[in-house]
Design an enzyme around this catalytic site. Structure first.
Site, PDB file in Angstrom:
ATOM      1  N   ARG A 185       0.736 103.398 -67.114  1.00  0.00           N
ATOM      2  CA  ARG A 185       1.132 103.872 -65.786  1.00  0.00           C
ATOM      3  C   ARG A 185       2.182 104.975 -65.861  1.00  0.00           C
ATOM      4  O   ARG A 185       3.178 104.850 -66.568  1.00  0.00           O
ATOM      5  CB  ARG A 185       1.681 102.707 -64.953  1.00  0.00           C
ATOM      6  CG  ARG A 185       2.162 103.144 -63.569  1.00  0.00           C
ATOM      7  CD  ARG A 185       2.530 101.959 -62.713  1.00  0.00           C
ATOM      8  NE  ARG A 185       3.706 101.251 -63.169  1.00  0.00           N
ATOM      9  CZ  ARG A 185       4.971 101.638 -62.966  1.00  0.00           C
ATOM     10  NH1 ARG A 185       5.220 102.794 -62.343  1.00  0.00           N
ATOM     11  NH2 ARG A 185       5.976 100.905 -63.392  1.00  0.00           N
TER      12      ARG A 185
ATOM     13  N   HIS B  21       7.174  95.154 -68.364  1.00  0.00           N
ATOM     14  CA  HIS B  21       7.535  95.720 -67.060  1.00  0.00           C
ATOM     15  C   HIS B  21       6.405  95.701 -66.038  1.00  0.00           C
ATOM     16  O   HIS B  21       6.627  95.349 -64.880  1.00  0.00           O
ATOM     17  CB  HIS B  21       8.001  97.164 -67.273  1.00  0.00           C
ATOM     18  CG  HIS B  21       8.413  97.870 -66.022  1.00  0.00           C
ATOM     19  ND1 HIS B  21       9.373  97.370 -65.177  1.00  0.00           N
ATOM     20  CD2 HIS B  21       7.997  99.052 -65.483  1.00  0.00           C
ATOM     21  CE1 HIS B  21       9.543  98.209 -64.158  1.00  0.00           C
ATOM     22  NE2 HIS B  21       8.708  99.224 -64.309  1.00  0.00           N
TER      23      HIS B  21
ATOM     24  N   ARG C 203       6.221 106.268 -71.168  1.00  0.00           N
ATOM     25  CA  ARG C 203       6.886 105.005 -71.486  1.00  0.00           C
ATOM     26  C   ARG C 203       6.353 104.341 -72.756  1.00  0.00           C
ATOM     27  O   ARG C 203       7.120 103.755 -73.529  1.00  0.00           O
ATOM     28  CB  ARG C 203       6.736 104.040 -70.303  1.00  0.00           C
ATOM     29  CG  ARG C 203       7.562 104.452 -69.105  1.00  0.00           C
ATOM     30  CD  ARG C 203       7.289 103.588 -67.901  1.00  0.00           C
ATOM     31  NE  ARG C 203       8.192 103.934 -66.808  1.00  0.00           N
ATOM     32  CZ  ARG C 203       8.154 103.378 -65.608  1.00  0.00           C
ATOM     33  NH1 ARG C 203       7.236 102.473 -65.327  1.00  0.00           N
ATOM     34  NH2 ARG C 203       9.008 103.733 -64.678  1.00  0.00           N
TER      35      ARG C 203
ATOM     36  N   HIS D 267       8.701  98.736 -70.391  1.00  0.00           N
ATOM     37  CA  HIS D 267       9.652  99.784 -70.028  1.00  0.00           C
ATOM     38  C   HIS D 267      10.629  99.953 -71.180  1.00  0.00           C
ATOM     39  O   HIS D 267      11.147  98.967 -71.711  1.00  0.00           O
ATOM     40  CB  HIS D 267      10.405  99.414 -68.748  1.00  0.00           C
ATOM     41  CG  HIS D 267      11.081 100.582 -68.108  1.00  0.00           C
ATOM     42  ND1 HIS D 267      12.207 101.169 -68.638  1.00  0.00           N
ATOM     43  CD2 HIS D 267      10.791 101.296 -66.985  1.00  0.00           C
ATOM     44  CE1 HIS D 267      12.579 102.180 -67.864  1.00  0.00           C
ATOM     45  NE2 HIS D 267      11.730 102.273 -66.861  1.00  0.00           N
TER      46      HIS D 267
ATOM     47  N   GLU E 102      11.029 112.148 -63.984  1.00  0.00           N
ATOM     48  CA  GLU E 102      10.944 110.990 -64.858  1.00  0.00           C
ATOM     49  C   GLU E 102       9.923 111.243 -65.959  1.00  0.00           C
ATOM     50  O   GLU E 102       9.197 112.251 -65.937  1.00  0.00           O
ATOM     51  CB  GLU E 102      10.578 109.735 -64.055  1.00  0.00           C
ATOM     52  CG  GLU E 102      11.639 109.317 -63.073  1.00  0.00           C
ATOM     53  CD  GLU E 102      11.331 108.027 -62.341  1.00  0.00           C
ATOM     54  OE1 GLU E 102      12.245 107.460 -61.731  1.00  0.00           O
ATOM     55  OE2 GLU E 102      10.160 107.579 -62.381  1.00  0.00           O
TER      56      GLU E 102
END
Length: 560
Positions: A391, A356, A295, A249, A134
């Protein structure tokens, strides 16, 4: 301009109450929240304490239950926790606490093993766990279940384990109204249970009530994510930290009439691409990691690209992938898209960013100790320094598993005698009527999206603060009633704090981007922004840890 943290003594509790008039319960440890963090904490505490776990919702009604991507862990020999830690700190933009990052990443494989022992069925390639990739990760280390149903599998095994543990009692449809404090210590909580108020006295209270994505018009969060735990902790006098950092997100389903379904970036790890309505890829020119950039980078790139001439929409494109890979690997996404007439094998999926994850929260140390004796926090409701200013993907379920376990073990050791006395508030004179709570809540969410969203500036933030103060003052004068009104009070409380924190940080870092201060600033580098009711907010060097408060320690909060 009024300030929410200076509204006066009446703002300490949301409602008037007297504990002598309410149903009263006792427990060793009260856990507020039924997601991965709360369940992990309850299970860790149960061998040594009576635990009462209260939750607004369960299963897919929690953010854990709808979490897709997976759990990050250096699982195989080709990877190691130090690399996982390095990725976490790089994405965290200078605000991660290295000690916390090291502890969590080193514990990640053991956390996966515990879930497997509880019966979790993770995706496999033959006998080995399938490891996905990811955004922000330099290695394939994402453990998943059902392709995009990892959170659901975590909830299945953790809820089953909690139900099988005699020391854990569970209340469903239970809403935290406020934390009860006396002489600078948290002694319990005022709750609403199935429509009726109740008091729970406990040796310790552990907040695992999640974040506040519902502050924003566009969000991937469940309806219950209204920041109840963080707002209650602020009113009780606990230190809050880094509220300006809200993660958006980059890819949620963007179709009229559909929910803003999060589309895990694991699909980009398997080869899906972000393109515009002209079929052009645009992230390669933005970041060296392209479609797998962090992100915050991808979210801003989408917003900026949508502002260019001729660009009307942004899509995730799966059409170049094999049918089995795009539909079987991500069956949940394929099923939802099919309901709206989209076939992943031939149609591009329209996406936009959405709020998010709440990076800021109750400031705690590694073991969940807050600045308020008797109060612990973990998961999204807490701020430990794990995530820094942004994050890393799939570190949230991991955080709940590892730090929930640590906080539960620490909280169950609290041995302060249960408070047996009475707590009450003076009756306030309130008048007027708020006719349309839903309209005010929609107005707040729209304001936060426009003024305190992905891109911010001083004029917008100051305008937002003025509106929030006006709305909050009106609600406070009328008095919040019912769960809907109490949730709105919590959202307004947090909205003002988030906007003020964003105004104070005059730089761009991680998820916090200021159009008027587009670069990181050395003057606030490695600094956290702290807020505490009754005290002036302040920046503090990131090297300064939250002081762990045991039952016998000195408090830095005022008395009742």
């Amino acid at each position: 301009m009024t300030h929410p943290h200076q509204r006066g003594p009446d703002s300490r509790y949301l409602l008037d109450f007297d504990t002598r008039d309410l149903a009263r319960y006792t427990t060793d440890l009260l856990v507020v929240g039924g997601g991965v963090a709360g369940l992990s904490a309850a299970l860790a505490a149960a061998p040594g304490a009576r635990v009462l776990l209260v939750r607004k919702t369960r299963g897919r009604g929690t953010n854990t239950g709808i979490a897709q991507g997976g759990i990050a862990a250096a699982w195989n020999a080709a990877d190691e926790p130090a690399r996982h830690a390095a990725d976490t700190e790089r994405v965290g933009s200078g605000l991660c606490d290295p000690e916390v990052v090291a502890a969590v990443t080193e514990s990640a494989p053991a956390a996966i093993s515990r879930l497997i022992e509880l019966g979790a069925q993770f995706d496999r390639d033959g006998e080995e766990l399938h490891l996905g990739q990811e955004g922000g990760h330099r290695e394939r280390r994402i453990v998943s279940a059902g392709g995009d149903a990892t959170g659901r599998e975590c909830m299945r095994v953790l809820e089953s384990a909690a139900e099988a543990t005699p020391a854990i009692r569970t209340w469903d449809d239970a809403f935290l109204i406020d934390l009860l404090t006396l002489d600078g210590r948290c002694v319990g909580a005022l709750l609403e249970r199935a429509g009726e108020p109740a008091v729970v006295m406990a040796r310790a209270v552990l907040l695992a009530a999640g974040g506040a994505g519902r502050l924003y018009r566009e969000t991937s969060n469940v309806a219950s994510a209204t920041g109840d735990g963080i707002a209650a902790a602020y009113r009780a006098g606990a230190l809050l930290r880094d509220l300006e950092f809200v993660q958006f997100h980059p890819t949620t389903l963007y179709l009229a009439g559909s929910p803003r379904l999060l589309i895990t970036e694991a699909v980009r790890g398997e080869g899906a691409r972000l393109v515009d309505n002209l079929g052009r890829r645009f992230l390669e020119a933005t970041h060296e990691d392209g479609d797998l950039a962090p992100r915050d980078v991808v979210s801003r790139a989408i917003v900026e690209h949508l502002g260019r001439p001729g660009v009307e929409d942004v899509y995730l494109d799966f059409t170049h992938l094999a049918t089995a890979k795009s539909t079987e690997r991500f069956a949940g996404l394929a099923s939802v898209c099919q309901r709206y007439g989209l076939d992943l094998t031939r149609d591009r999926v329209p996406v936009r960013p959405a709020a998010h994850y709440f990076i800021g929260g109750v400031a705690t140390d590694l073991d969940g100790f807050s600045s308020l004796p008797g109060l612990f926090a973990c998961g999204e409701a807490s701020c430990t320094g794990l995530h820094g200013a942004n994050r890393l993907a799939s570190n949230s379920l991991l955080e709940g598993l590892v730090l929930g376990d640590r906080a539960g073990r620490a909280a169950q050791r609290e041995n302060t005698p249960l408070f047996q006395g009475q707590i009450g508030t003076p009756t306030r004179r309130r008048g007027g009527t708020l006719h349309d709570l839903a309209d005010l809540r929609r107005s707040l969410a729209s304001l936060m999206w426009r003024r305190v969203g992905i891109q911010r500036d001083a004029a917008g933030l100051e305008s937002a603060i003025e509106s929030i103060d006006q709305w909050w003052g009106f609600l406070d004068a009328v008095g919040p009633t019912g769960r809907e009104g109490l949730e709105l009070a919590n959202l307004l409380e947090l909205a003002g704090l988030v906007a003020r924190a964003a105004l104070a940080r005059q730089e761009s870092r991680g998820t916090h981007f200021r159009l008027d201060f587009p670069q990181a600033s050395e003057s606030v580098a490695r600094s956290h922004y702290n807020m505490q009711r009754g005290h002036e907010p302040f920046f503090e060097a990131a090297s300064e840890p939250v002081r762990s408060k045991s039952s016998g320690s000195e408090s830095n909060t005022g008395s009742e």
